[in-house]
Every structure is written in C-alpha cells, then in structure tokens.
Design a protein around this motif. Structure first.
Motif, PDB file in Angstrom:
ATOM      1  N   GLN A 141      27.650 152.886  28.923  1.00 15.19           N
ATOM      2  CA  GLN A 141      26.880 153.362  27.782  1.00 15.19           C
ATOM      3  C   GLN A 141      26.153 154.641  28.190  1.00 15.19           C
ATOM      4  O   GLN A 141      25.632 154.738  29.303  1.00 15.19           O
ATOM      5  CB  GLN A 141      25.872 152.295  27.367  1.00 15.19           C
ATOM      6  N   LYS A 142      26.131 155.626  27.303  1.00 14.46           N
ATOM      7  CA  LYS A 142      25.416 156.879  27.557  1.00 14.46           C
ATOM      8  C   LYS A 142      23.997 156.807  26.995  1.00 14.46           C
ATOM      9  O   LYS A 142      23.741 156.083  26.024  1.00 14.46           O
ATOM     10  CB  LYS A 142      26.154 158.049  26.905  1.00 14.46           C
ATOM     11  N   ARG A 177      33.355 155.000  21.068  1.00 13.30           N
ATOM     12  CA  ARG A 177      33.681 156.180  21.865  1.00 13.30           C
ATOM     13  C   ARG A 177      34.645 155.833  22.995  1.00 13.30           C
ATOM     14  O   ARG A 177      35.636 156.530  23.218  1.00 13.30           O
ATOM     15  CB  ARG A 177      32.404 156.799  22.445  1.00 13.30           C
ATOM     16  N   GLU A 214      28.221 152.347  19.251  1.00 16.61           N
ATOM     17  CA  GLU A 214      28.710 153.724  19.385  1.00 16.61           C
ATOM     18  C   GLU A 214      29.466 153.894  20.701  1.00 16.61           C
ATOM     19  O   GLU A 214      30.516 154.550  20.742  1.00 16.61           O
ATOM     20  CB  GLU A 214      27.546 154.721  19.320  1.00 16.61           C
ATOM     21  N   ALA A 215      28.949 153.291  21.768  1.00 12.50           N
ATOM     22  CA  ALA A 215      29.627 153.356  23.061  1.00 12.50           C
ATOM     23  C   ALA A 215      30.994 152.681  22.987  1.00 12.50           C
ATOM     24  O   ALA A 215      31.978 153.201  23.525  1.00 12.50           O
ATOM     25  CB  ALA A 215      28.770 152.697  24.145  1.00 12.50           C
ATOM     26  N   GLU A 270      22.825 156.467  23.105  1.00 11.89           N
ATOM     27  CA  GLU A 270      23.981 155.925  22.385  1.00 11.89           C
ATOM     28  C   GLU A 270      23.778 154.427  22.173  1.00 11.89           C
ATOM     29  O   GLU A 270      23.397 153.719  23.112  1.00 11.89           O
ATOM     30  CB  GLU A 270      25.217 156.181  23.248  1.00 11.89           C
ATOM     31  N   THR A 271      24.027 153.941  20.963  1.00 12.00           N
ATOM     32  CA  THR A 271      23.962 152.499  20.745  1.00 12.00           C
ATOM     33  C   THR A 271      25.166 151.846  21.408  1.00 12.00           C
ATOM     34  O   THR A 271      26.162 152.505  21.736  1.00 12.00           O
ATOM     35  CB  THR A 271      23.957 152.145  19.249  1.00 12.00           C
TER      36      THR A 271
END
Length: 150
Positions: free
Chosen positions: A49-50, A61, A57-58, A53-54
């Motif tokens: 995870q970034k 992506r 969303e991770a 970022e949720t």
C-alpha cells in the motif's frame, strides 16, 4: 523508500482474488511473482500500500499494474501474516496482507509490474499448482463465497 528485506516494522500490503465467470465456470487470475519474497511462485496479484492510498485503491492499482485488467465489486476476505525468516532466524520479510476478492470488469490479462506471467485457472487447474498454503486458502474462501452468492 519502503524497506523490503529486514524491515523494522511490518509492511501493509494487499492481495486480490480476481474472479471471472466463463460460461458458468469460475476462473481465478494468478500472477507469477518476479521478485522476492516467493519469486517464481504463482500467487494472487498484490503489493504494498502507498502512503495516502486506501486499501481498495491499492488493490485496484496493484491488479492494474500487474495484469492490465480492471476490477469491480471489491470485497474484504481476510487478513494474513506473511513472515519470512532467514537461516539465522531473523525476520527477513514481514507483510500484513489484507486480502480482497473482486470481479473481473474489463481488459485482457498481460504480465506487468512485479509479475513475470499471468494466467486464468479454474478450480481443477488451481489444484495442480504448488501454491503457498495461505494463498490456496484465500482463493478457496473467495470461490466458496462467490458460489454461495456472498
């Protein structure tokens, strides 16, 4: 830069069991890992995870980066600890894996990012692969939920 090996703390990461229905037969999208840990092993798409970022969303992506496809209907499955120790019993990798399941929405699967290869497999095809026991458990959980309508 995020530490990979010999971290000071666990790293949050996501994995996603992507399922598609092909004429009534459920298939799961797998990637062949290009990097450690478990380089060369088949797994579900995922990664770290970034910041900002949720988790969902991770998941979207990582699936997009590793396979080129889009997903929909993302649902939480389970949380898995992945802790790998070296030959001196020191933690080399420690990931807190938040696993989701999702439906294939669009696109053709092509290996990219941290994936060396991709393929869709039904349950019979999955049975022939040597998967990490937690990966197999998560896939089975996702397939069972899909078949039960959850």
């Amino acid at each position: 830069m995020v530490e990979s090996s010999y971290p000071r703390r666990p790293t949050p990461a996501v994995g996603t069991v992507v399922i598609r229905d092909v004429n009534g037969r459920l298939e799961v999208l797998l990637i062949k890992r290009a990097k450690a840990p478990r380089a060369g092993a088949w797994s579900i798409p995922g990664g770290r995870q970034k910041l900002g970022e949720t988790l969902r969303e991770a998941a979207m992506r990582e699936v997009r980066e590793e396979t080129g496809i889009e997903i929909a209907n993302i649902r939480l499955l389970d949380v898995v600890d992945s802790i790998t120790k070296d030959d001196k019993d020191v933690v080399e990798y420690h990931y807190s894996l938040i696993d989701f399941t999702a439906d294939w929405a669009s696109g053709t699967a092509v290996a990219g990012g941290d994936a060396a290869d991709v393929k869709w497999l039904d349950r019979d095809g999955l049975a022939s692969l040597d998967l990490w026991h937690e990966t197999r458990r998560i896939i089975e959980l996702a397939l069972d939920q899909k078949l039960s309508g959850n």
